[in-house]
Design a protein around this motif. Structure first.
Motif, PDB file in Angstrom:
ATOM      1  N   ALA A 135       0.835  -1.214   0.000  1.00 31.83           N
ATOM      2  CA  ALA A 135       0.000   0.000   0.000  1.00 31.83           C
ATOM      3  C   ALA A 135       0.862   1.254   0.000  1.00 31.83           C
ATOM      4  CB  ALA A 135      -0.926  -0.011   1.220  1.00 31.83           C
ATOM      5  N   PHE A 136       1.976   1.208   0.714  1.00 31.84           N
ATOM      6  CA  PHE A 136       2.888   2.358   0.783  1.00 31.84           C
ATOM      7  C   PHE A 136       3.451   2.679  -0.604  1.00 31.84           C
ATOM      8  CE2 PHE A 136       7.160   4.124   1.319  1.00 31.84           C
ATOM      9  CZ  PHE A 136       6.895   5.217   2.144  1.00 31.84           C
ATOM     10  N   LYS A 137       3.761   1.642  -1.377  1.00 32.74           N
ATOM     11  CA  LYS A 137       4.314   1.837  -2.724  1.00 32.74           C
ATOM     12  C   LYS A 137       3.312   2.556  -3.640  1.00 32.74           C
ATOM     13  CE  LYS A 137       7.269  -2.289  -2.621  1.00 32.74           C
ATOM     14  NZ  LYS A 137       7.465  -3.643  -3.209  1.00 32.74           N
ATOM     15  N   LYS A 138       2.022   2.266  -3.442  1.00 31.92           N
ATOM     16  CA  LYS A 138       0.995   2.802  -4.342  1.00 31.92           C
ATOM     17  C   LYS A 138       0.414   4.133  -3.865  1.00 31.92           C
ATOM     18  CE  LYS A 138      -0.405  -1.846  -5.780  1.00 31.92           C
ATOM     19  NZ  LYS A 138      -1.506  -2.849  -5.783  1.00 31.92           N
ATOM     20  N   GLU A 139       0.608   4.441  -2.586  1.00 34.48           N
ATOM     21  CA  GLU A 139      -0.027   5.633  -2.005  1.00 34.48           C
ATOM     22  C   GLU A 139       0.681   6.906  -2.452  1.00 34.48           C
ATOM     23  OE1 GLU A 139      -2.573   7.844  -0.615  1.00 34.48           O
ATOM     24  OE2 GLU A 139      -2.897   5.738  -0.003  1.00 34.48           O
ATOM     25  N   GLY A 140      -0.098   7.893  -2.871  1.00 35.67           N
ATOM     26  CA  GLY A 140       0.462   9.166  -3.316  1.00 35.67           C
ATOM     27  C   GLY A 140       0.320  10.265  -2.285  1.00 35.67           C
ATOM     28  N   ASP A 141      -0.665  10.156  -1.396  1.00 40.32           N
ATOM     29  CA  ASP A 141      -0.894  11.184  -0.384  1.00 40.32           C
ATOM     30  C   ASP A 141       0.180  11.124   0.688  1.00 40.32           C
ATOM     31  OD1 ASP A 141      -2.907  13.180   0.872  1.00 40.32           O
ATOM     32  OD2 ASP A 141      -2.463  11.767   2.494  1.00 40.32           O
ATOM     33  N   GLN A 142       0.832  12.270   0.991  1.00 38.22           N
ATOM     34  CA  GLN A 142       1.963  12.297   1.920  1.00 38.22           C
ATOM     35  C   GLN A 142       1.551  11.920   3.341  1.00 38.22           C
ATOM     36  OE1 GLN A 142       5.087  12.553   1.083  1.00 38.22           O
ATOM     37  NE2 GLN A 142       5.750  12.339   3.218  1.00 38.22           N
ATOM     38  N   ASN A 143       0.381  12.401   3.782  1.00 34.50           N
ATOM     39  CA  ASN A 143      -0.086  12.076   5.134  1.00 34.50           C
ATOM     40  C   ASN A 143      -0.330  10.578   5.294  1.00 34.50           C
ATOM     41  OD1 ASN A 143      -0.004  14.746   6.009  1.00 34.50           O
ATOM     42  ND2 ASN A 143      -2.113  15.161   5.320  1.00 34.50           N
ATOM     43  N   MET A 144      -0.933   9.985   4.290  1.00 29.15           N
ATOM     44  CA  MET A 144      -1.186   8.543   4.340  1.00 29.15           C
ATOM     45  C   MET A 144       0.117   7.762   4.298  1.00 29.15           C
ATOM     46  SD  MET A 144      -4.251   7.610   4.813  1.00 29.15           S
ATOM     47  CE  MET A 144      -4.025   5.877   4.375  1.00 29.15           C
ATOM     48  N   ARG A 145       1.079   8.265   3.527  1.00 25.74           N
ATOM     49  CA  ARG A 145       2.379   7.582   3.455  1.00 25.74           C
ATOM     50  C   ARG A 145       3.082   7.588   4.824  1.00 25.74           C
ATOM     51  NH1 ARG A 145       4.832   6.492  -1.440  1.00 25.74           N
ATOM     52  NH2 ARG A 145       6.919   6.884  -0.567  1.00 25.74           N
ATOM     53  N   GLU A 146       2.944   8.704   5.549  1.00 24.32           N
ATOM     54  CA  GLU A 146       3.533   8.770   6.884  1.00 24.32           C
ATOM     55  C   GLU A 146       2.875   7.773   7.827  1.00 24.32           C
ATOM     56  OE1 GLU A 146       3.475  12.735   8.377  1.00 24.32           O
ATOM     57  OE2 GLU A 146       4.818  13.525   6.816  1.00 24.32           O
ATOM     58  N   LEU A 147       1.536   7.667   7.742  1.00 23.74           N
ATOM     59  CA  LEU A 147       0.813   6.705   8.576  1.00 23.74           C
ATOM     60  C   LEU A 147       1.235   5.274   8.256  1.00 23.74           C
ATOM     61  CD1 LEU A 147      -2.807   8.211   8.554  1.00 23.74           C
ATOM     62  CD2 LEU A 147      -1.236   8.077  10.498  1.00 23.74           C
ATOM     63  N   LEU A 148       1.348   4.993   6.964  1.00 25.10           N
ATOM     64  CA  LEU A 148       1.749   3.647   6.545  1.00 25.10           C
ATOM     65  C   LEU A 148       3.191   3.349   6.944  1.00 25.10           C
ATOM     66  CD1 LEU A 148       0.113   3.579   2.994  1.00 25.10           C
ATOM     67  CD2 LEU A 148      -0.529   2.137   4.941  1.00 25.10           C
ATOM     68  N   GLU A 149       4.043   4.377   6.912  1.00 25.24           N
ATOM     69  CA  GLU A 149       5.430   4.192   7.314  1.00 25.24           C
ATOM     70  C   GLU A 149       5.519   3.858   8.808  1.00 25.24           C
ATOM     71  OE1 GLU A 149       9.772   6.420   6.921  1.00 25.24           O
ATOM     72  OE2 GLU A 149       7.928   7.520   6.504  1.00 25.24           O
ATOM     73  N   ASN A 150       4.725   4.565   9.618  1.00 24.67           N
ATOM     74  CA  ASN A 150       4.690   4.287  11.056  1.00 24.67           C
ATOM     75  C   ASN A 150       4.163   2.885  11.331  1.00 24.67           C
ATOM     76  OD1 ASN A 150       5.684   6.816  11.719  1.00 24.67           O
ATOM     77  ND2 ASN A 150       3.640   7.737  11.904  1.00 24.67           N
ATOM     78  N   GLU A 151       3.163   2.483  10.560  1.00 24.65           N
ATOM     79  CA  GLU A 151       2.609   1.140  10.722  1.00 24.65           C
ATOM     80  C   GLU A 151       3.639   0.079  10.345  1.00 24.65           C
ATOM     81  OE1 GLU A 151      -0.342  -1.753  11.589  1.00 24.65           O
ATOM     82  OE2 GLU A 151      -0.100   0.362  12.097  1.00 24.65           O
ATOM     83  N   THR A 152       4.413   0.355   9.314  1.00 23.61           N
ATOM     84  CA  THR A 152       5.468  -0.572   8.894  1.00 23.61           C
ATOM     85  C   THR A 152       6.511  -0.741   9.995  1.00 23.61           C
ATOM     86  OG1 THR A 152       5.190   0.030   6.570  1.00 23.61           O
ATOM     87  CG2 THR A 152       7.272  -1.018   7.179  1.00 23.61           C
ATOM     88  N   LYS A 153       6.905   0.374  10.623  1.00 26.64           N
ATOM     89  CA  LYS A 153       7.881   0.306  11.711  1.00 26.64           C
ATOM     90  C   LYS A 153       7.344  -0.489  12.889  1.00 26.64           C
ATOM     91  CE  LYS A 153      10.198   4.683  10.612  1.00 26.64           C
ATOM     92  NZ  LYS A 153      10.422   6.089  11.061  1.00 26.64           N
ATOM     93  N   ALA A 154       6.066  -0.261  13.229  1.00 25.73           N
ATOM     94  CA  ALA A 154       5.463  -0.976  14.362  1.00 25.73           C
ATOM     95  C   ALA A 154       5.379  -2.479  14.096  1.00 25.73           C
ATOM     96  CB  ALA A 154       4.068  -0.408  14.641  1.00 25.73           C
ATOM     97  N   LEU A 155       5.002  -2.842  12.876  1.00 26.76           N
ATOM     98  CA  LEU A 155       4.902  -4.261  12.523  1.00 26.76           C
ATOM     99  C   LEU A 155       6.283  -4.913  12.484  1.00 26.76           C
ATOM    100  CD1 LEU A 155       2.189  -4.079   9.703  1.00 26.76           C
ATOM    101  CD2 LEU A 155       1.940  -5.241  11.909  1.00 26.76           C
ATOM    102  N   SER A 156       7.273  -4.186  11.975  1.00 25.62           N
ATOM    103  CA  SER A 156       8.638  -4.728  11.933  1.00 25.62           C
ATOM    104  C   SER A 156       9.178  -4.962  13.337  1.00 25.62           C
ATOM    105  CB  SER A 156       9.560  -3.775  11.168  1.00 25.62           C
ATOM    106  OG  SER A 156       9.151  -3.646   9.828  1.00 25.62           O
ATOM    107  N   THR A 157       8.889  -4.017  14.236  1.00 27.34           N
ATOM    108  CA  THR A 157       9.323  -4.172  15.626  1.00 27.34           C
ATOM    109  C   THR A 157       8.666  -5.389  16.257  1.00 27.34           C
ATOM    110  OG1 THR A 157       9.641  -1.791  15.891  1.00 27.34           O
ATOM    111  CG2 THR A 157       9.361  -3.079  17.907  1.00 27.34           C
TER     112      THR A 157
END
Length: 405
Positions: A93-115
């Motif tokens: 989803a992060f790869k396809k998302e163009g909205d910057q706010n959504m990308r930040e949310l997805l990035e935070n979610e990625t970090k949480a899941l990786s942890t």
């Protein structure tokens, strides 16, 4: 990755936290190792089969025990699969998302899941790898001056002081037993060797990796030309010999009776009063025909057997301690080191994991810096043991495939 494991085990009882420096990447992630993931998938499959059968009361006693043993690790493995699935979706989803706010949310979610993925891996490793049997609460610490003359004696004293401070910070008992000062010097701080009794929670677990040759590079106070001297001190960590308790189980003894041997007349028994005890685990044989009573002869023989086994265990214990001391002291050569303390550059290098930290004075205070360094070595050891476990799984799989072919 395995730094989380150390926090989960040793960290609970430690006075100091274990914040490993974020710029030290000691370990690669093994969470996606093929053998490990195949093992977790098989674990989940086996758990489902046993659980379904348990709902129908269709398990043997051994299978019930197996179900109890694997339940926690299987649940963790299932969560790991779920996190993997979520992580793949969020990454896509992060790869396809163009909205910057959504990308930040997805990035935070990625970090949480990786942890969480890292945490699950560590928890599974704790469940499936063999537990170390090093919960020894009493040790003997020895510090010996190595090569380097007076400087070696002074550095040995520095090492002794560092471990004394570390023991105080950990809440351990620290009782010096024997001190041999270095003769022919003008310094009261130079020692040839010192022996200390130490006791406390996790004392052996934390200090066993300190054994070996410690090298120091510094300019002695008596050196007028500023030339750097290299000398060594040898640290020896020995588990304190435990009190020997002899417990002989009846199933381990074979009892034979026979008539006592004598010169004839009244000295020869007409009943089987003589006793022969054979200790099956060791093959030790004790005979007794001291009295005319079989019961008393058996008691005497049992006491003799206990004494014999005590002597054997004591000898084995002393041999093991002497062997450990010889292995740890070695030749005390400068090039056989585990750690170097370079005063000129104010750095300490642990050669086992090629880790360098600054601040020698702080390290010698026996505080948090030494605690972190020790726990980093524990991390390395846990990673190596996990790699051995993975290799054993591969070997077992190869043997299984060969036997079916």
């Amino acid at each position: 990755m395995l730094r989380h494991i150390v926090r989960a085990t040793a960290g609970r009882n430690s006075r100091f936290p274990h914040p490993l420096s974020t710029n030290i990447h000691l370990y690669c992630s093994l969470v996606d190792d093929k053998t490990f993931r195949m093992y977790t998938k098989e674990l989940v499959r086996k758990h489902k089969i046993l659980f379904d059968r348990s709902m129908k009361n269709n398990l043997t006693a051994q299978e019930r025990n197996d179900l109890l043993l694997i339940s926690k690790s299987a649940e963790l493995a299932k969560e790991l699969d779920s996190v993997d699935h979520d992580l793949a979706e969020v990454t896509e989803a992060f790869k396809k998302e163009g909205d910057q706010n959504m990308r930040e949310l997805l990035e935070n979610e990625t970090k949480a899941l990786s942890t969480r993925k890292d945490e699950l891996f560590d928890e599974i490793v704790l469940e499936i790898t063999p537990v170390e049997t090093d919960e020894i609460t009493d040790i003997i610490l020895e510090v010996h001056a190595g090569v380097g003359g007076l400087e070696a004696g002074l550095f040995a004293h520095d090492m002794y002081t560092m471990y004394e401070r570390f023991a105080v910070n950990q809440g351990w008992k620290f009782v010096p037993r024997e001190i041999k000062e270095m003769e022919g010097t003008h310094s009261s701080r130079a020692i040839n060797s010192i022996q200390v009794n130490m006791s406390g929670d996790n004392v052996y677990k934390l200090l066993k990796f300190e054994s070996g040759i410690h090298r120091v590079q510094r300019v002695p106070s008596t050196e007028k030309s500023g030339r750097i001297h290299t000398s060594t001190a040898v640290v020896v960590i020995l588990p304190k010999p435990a009190e020997i308790k002899i417990n002989i189980e009846q199933k381990d003894i074979k009892l034979d009776t026979f008539r006592s041997q004598g010169g004839g007349g009244q000295s020869v028994n007409t009943t089987d009063s003589a006793v022969r005890l054979t200790h099956l685990p060791t093959g030790t044989v004790i005979e007794c025909q001291q009295t005319r009573s079989q019961i008393k002869n058996r008691e005497f023989a049992l006491e003799h057997l206990k004494s014999h086994l005590y002597e054997q265990q004591l000898c084995d214990q002393q041999t093991k301690t002497a062997s450990m001391r010889r292995l740890q002291i070695g030749g005390a050569n400068r090039n056989e080191k585990i750690r170097t303390y370079n005063y000129v550059q104010d750095r300490v290098t642990d050669h086992r994991m090629k880790l360098t930290v600054s601040g020698i004075s702080e390290l010698l205070e026996g505080g948090e810096k030494l605690s972190n360094l020790i726990r980093s070595i524990m991390d390395l050891d846990k990673q190596e043991r996990f790699k051995i476990w993975l290799a054993e799984q591969d070997n077992g799989k190869d043997k299984s495939s060969n036997s079916t072919s």
